[in-house]
Each structure stands twice: as structure tokens, then as C-alpha cells.
Design a protein around this motif. Structure first.
Motif, PDB file in Angstrom:
ATOM      1  N   LEU A  77       7.079  -6.283 -11.421  1.00 54.34           N
ATOM      2  CA  LEU A  77       6.709  -5.964 -10.053  1.00 54.34           C
ATOM      3  C   LEU A  77       7.418  -4.698  -9.592  1.00 54.34           C
ATOM      4  CD1 LEU A  77       6.926  -9.527  -8.409  1.00 54.34           C
ATOM      5  CD2 LEU A  77       4.860  -8.286  -9.111  1.00 54.34           C
ATOM      6  N   HIS A  78       6.683  -3.870  -8.862  1.00 54.44           N
ATOM      7  CA  HIS A  78       7.292  -2.696  -8.267  1.00 54.44           C
ATOM      8  C   HIS A  78       8.015  -3.129  -6.988  1.00 54.44           C
ATOM      9  CE1 HIS A  78       4.160   0.215 -10.228  1.00 54.44           C
ATOM     10  NE2 HIS A  78       4.651  -0.664 -11.069  1.00 54.44           N
ATOM     11  N   GLY A  79       9.107  -2.479  -6.671  1.00 53.74           N
ATOM     12  CA  GLY A  79       9.777  -2.774  -5.409  1.00 53.74           C
ATOM     13  C   GLY A  79      11.288  -2.803  -5.533  1.00 53.74           C
ATOM     14  N   LYS A  80      11.930  -2.769  -4.379  1.00 51.09           N
ATOM     15  CA  LYS A  80      13.384  -2.652  -4.315  1.00 51.09           C
ATOM     16  C   LYS A  80      14.100  -3.870  -4.875  1.00 51.09           C
ATOM     17  CE  LYS A  80      17.048  -1.508  -0.997  1.00 51.09           C
ATOM     18  NZ  LYS A  80      17.310  -1.125   0.419  1.00 51.09           N
ATOM     19  N   ASP A  81      13.602  -5.068  -4.577  1.00 54.11           N
ATOM     20  CA  ASP A  81      14.296  -6.272  -5.025  1.00 54.11           C
ATOM     21  C   ASP A  81      14.317  -6.373  -6.544  1.00 54.11           C
ATOM     22  OD1 ASP A  81      14.840  -7.005  -2.433  1.00 54.11           O
ATOM     23  OD2 ASP A  81      13.161  -8.412  -2.270  1.00 54.11           O
ATOM     24  N   THR A  82      13.188  -6.054  -7.179  1.00 55.97           N
ATOM     25  CA  THR A  82      13.140  -6.087  -8.640  1.00 55.97           C
ATOM     26  C   THR A  82      14.073  -5.028  -9.224  1.00 55.97           C
ATOM     27  OG1 THR A  82      10.844  -6.835  -8.584  1.00 55.97           O
ATOM     28  CG2 THR A  82      11.641  -5.911 -10.655  1.00 55.97           C
ATOM     29  N   ALA A  83      14.039  -3.835  -8.651  1.00 50.18           N
ATOM     30  CA  ALA A  83      14.911  -2.757  -9.128  1.00 50.18           C
ATOM     31  C   ALA A  83      16.374  -3.129  -8.958  1.00 50.18           C
ATOM     32  CB  ALA A  83      14.596  -1.468  -8.374  1.00 50.18           C
ATOM     33  N   ARG A  84      16.703  -3.768  -7.843  1.00 50.34           N
ATOM     34  CA  ARG A  84      18.084  -4.172  -7.599  1.00 50.34           C
ATOM     35  C   ARG A  84      18.560  -5.141  -8.679  1.00 50.34           C
ATOM     36  NH1 ARG A  84      21.194  -4.403  -3.031  1.00 50.34           N
ATOM     37  NH2 ARG A  84      19.385  -4.015  -1.698  1.00 50.34           N
ATOM     38  N   MET A  92      17.050   5.663  -7.584  1.00 47.50           N
ATOM     39  CA  MET A  92      15.837   5.156  -8.233  1.00 47.50           C
ATOM     40  C   MET A  92      14.619   5.290  -7.326  1.00 47.50           C
ATOM     41  SD  MET A  92      17.809   1.912  -9.895  1.00 47.50           S
ATOM     42  CE  MET A  92      16.370   0.944 -10.346  1.00 47.50           C
ATOM     43  N   PHE A  93      14.808   5.055  -6.031  1.00 46.42           N
ATOM     44  CA  PHE A  93      13.681   5.211  -5.108  1.00 46.42           C
ATOM     45  C   PHE A  93      13.228   6.660  -5.053  1.00 46.42           C
ATOM     46  CE2 PHE A  93      12.103   6.213  -0.826  1.00 46.42           C
ATOM     47  CZ  PHE A  93      10.946   5.451  -0.845  1.00 46.42           C
ATOM     48  N   SER A 133      10.157   5.861  -6.949  1.00 40.19           N
ATOM     49  CA  SER A 133       9.606   4.934  -5.950  1.00 40.19           C
ATOM     50  C   SER A 133       9.592   3.499  -6.478  1.00 40.19           C
ATOM     51  CB  SER A 133       8.196   5.366  -5.519  1.00 40.19           C
ATOM     52  OG  SER A 133       8.227   6.630  -4.904  1.00 40.19           O
ATOM     53  N   PHE A 134      10.631   3.161  -7.270  1.00 36.96           N
ATOM     54  CA  PHE A 134      10.800   1.835  -7.861  1.00 36.96           C
ATOM     55  C   PHE A 134       9.651   1.454  -8.790  1.00 36.96           C
ATOM     56  CE2 PHE A 134      13.190   1.035  -3.707  1.00 36.96           C
ATOM     57  CZ  PHE A 134      14.425   1.325  -4.275  1.00 36.96           C
ATOM     58  N   ARG A 147      11.117   9.949 -17.370  1.00 41.12           N
ATOM     59  CA  ARG A 147      10.398   8.681 -17.362  1.00 41.12           C
ATOM     60  C   ARG A 147      11.237   7.540 -16.792  1.00 41.12           C
ATOM     61  NH1 ARG A 147       8.647  11.432 -22.130  1.00 41.12           N
ATOM     62  NH2 ARG A 147       6.451  11.056 -22.728  1.00 41.12           N
ATOM     63  N   GLY A 148      10.531   6.508 -16.317  1.00 43.47           N
ATOM     64  CA  GLY A 148      11.155   5.255 -15.932  1.00 43.47           C
ATOM     65  C   GLY A 148      11.771   5.247 -14.552  1.00 43.47           C
TER      66      GLY A 148
END
Length: 230
Positions: A102-109, A139-140, A144-145, A172-173
Motif C-alpha cells: 500500500l502507498h502511504g505514510k503509515d506503510t512507509a513508517r 521519502m515523501f 510520495s511514499f 528508484r524506490g
């Protein structure tokens, strides 16, 4: 043998103890003694060591470089390896994208927190250090996560086209690392997939340590400053 990559601000372990003992033996003050943690007192003592070598300004900021650490090793009887122990050949980097993340801040965190455990980076690199700099801001701004982000148009977009349809040197990434940086700063035990979240962020963390010494010095990670390539 002391690995330069193990002697970083916020890290702990036997290599840090070796450096602390060497600093004390050379006459530099560590009030709390040999703690095994590269903390503020160690940074101050190391900065004094750098100044004793004739270094000034950013070159005497208490963040070890290969040359100054090697000289301390020569003085105190230990060898220094400046290569990252997890480095891999650039030819072994693979370009398979992720699926189902999933894309998004919580997953990235979640990935960033796991990377701090893997690399030994302080947890404050996720929550924010003294000046607010943190991995999530970086990362954002970079992706953009999106763990499958690839920059097809910047100056790095050169080299042979890979299996993902992008040039070899494209960033990348999550953390937008290039294949060369990913290989040089690869974290031992992570995959050779440049889009893999753990491997990608870990390589970025190791790169930050190697180039900047601490995330507090990375403008791209600081939400209080304008974006800037890192």
C-alpha cells in the motif's frame, strides 16, 4: 578490524568502544568513559581529534571519515575498513517492482522503523531529530511514499535500460537511490532488489551516514527547509 560504517553517530557496538578507547588513550576527554555508544561526548572528542590533525570546519565536525579514522587506527593499533560490509557488485542489482504494498505514510513508517533496527540508526531518524529532520519527510519528497517510484527524467537517467523499463542509473524506490548507491551502501541481509522497501531505505540510511554523518544535515529530510536533492 574497525568498520567505518559501524562508527556513526547514534550507533553502538564494539567498534565504537574501540574508537572511544583510542580517543581516551590519545588524551581526548570522554566524561562518561567507554559507553559503546557514539553519542555527543564521543562526537566532541572525535572533533577534537580531527582538529589535532589540522582539519577545520565541516571536516572537523565529529563525524568520522575514512582518513581521520585510519590515522586514529594507526596511532592506536587497529585496522580500519572503509568499505560498507554489505556492499554488492552493481551488476547484481535487480529491478523487479513490488506488488501488493500500500502507498502511504503509515506503510512507509513501518518500513523505516524496521530499517532503523536493521541498520542501527537511531529511532529519531523516523520521528525527527533535534532540527526536525526525518526519513518520512525525505521519502515523501522523493517518492510520495510510492515504493515503485522511478525518476525517468533527472540527470541520473542514463545507462542501459533494465527490466523495469528504466535506465540503469535512474533513481528508484521509496528513497530514490541509484543502482550504484544501492550497491555501494547495500545493507547485509537485505535483498538485491532496488525497489524492495527494506533494502532501498537501508541503502539510503547507509548513504546518509557515509556522506553526511547524520540525518540532521540532510536538507531533503528537514521539513523546515525547502526540498533539495540529497
Amino acid at each position: 578490524m574497525v568498520f567505518l560504517s559501524h562508527v556513526r553517530f547514534g550507533r553502538s557496538g564494539d567498534d565504537v568502544k574501540t574508537v572511544q578507547r583510542a580517543l581516551m588513550a590519545a588524551g581526548f576527554n570522554l566524561p562518561a568513559g567507554v559507553t559503546g555508544v557514539y553519542d555527543g561526548q564521543t562526537r566532541s572528542a572525535y572533533a577534537a581529534w580531527q582538529r589535532s590533525l589540522g582539519l577545520t570546519g565541516p571536516a572537523a565536525d565529529g563525524f568520522p571519515g575514512c582518513s581521520s579514522l585510519t590515522k586514529l587506527g594507526h596511532k592506536s593499533g587497529f585496522a580500519v575498513d572503509c568499505r560498507h560490509p554489505g556492499a554488492i557488485p552493481a551488476s547484481s542489482v535487480r529491478f523487479t517492482k513490488n506488488s501488493g504494498i500500500l502507498h502511504g505514510k503509515d506503510t512507509a513508517r513501518g518500513f523505516a522503523e524496521r530499517v532503523c533496527t536493521l541498520t542501527g540508526a537511531p529511532s529519531g531518524w523516523v520521528t525527527g531529530v533535534s532540527n526536525g529532520a526525518n526519513l518520512l519527510t525525505l521519502m515523501f519528497r522523493e517518492s510520495s511514499f510510492n515504493p515503485n517510484a522511478v525518476n525517468l527524467s533527472d540527470d541520473n537517467a542514463t545507462g542501459a535500460v533494465q527490466s523495469d523499463g528504466a535506465h540503469f542509473n535512474c533513481s528508484r524506490g521509496y528513497a530514490q537511490v541509484t543502482a550504484e548507491t544501492f550497491a555501494e551502501d547495500h545493507e547485509k541481509g537485505t535483498s538485491n532488489l532496488i525497489y524492495d522497501p527494506l533494502a532501498n531505505i537501508a541503502a539510503a540510511v547507509n548513504y546518509i551516514w557515509r556522506r553526511y554523518g547524520d540525518i540532521s544535515r540532510v536538507q531533503q529530510a528537514n521539513p523546515n527547509l525547502p526540498p533539495h536533492p540529497y
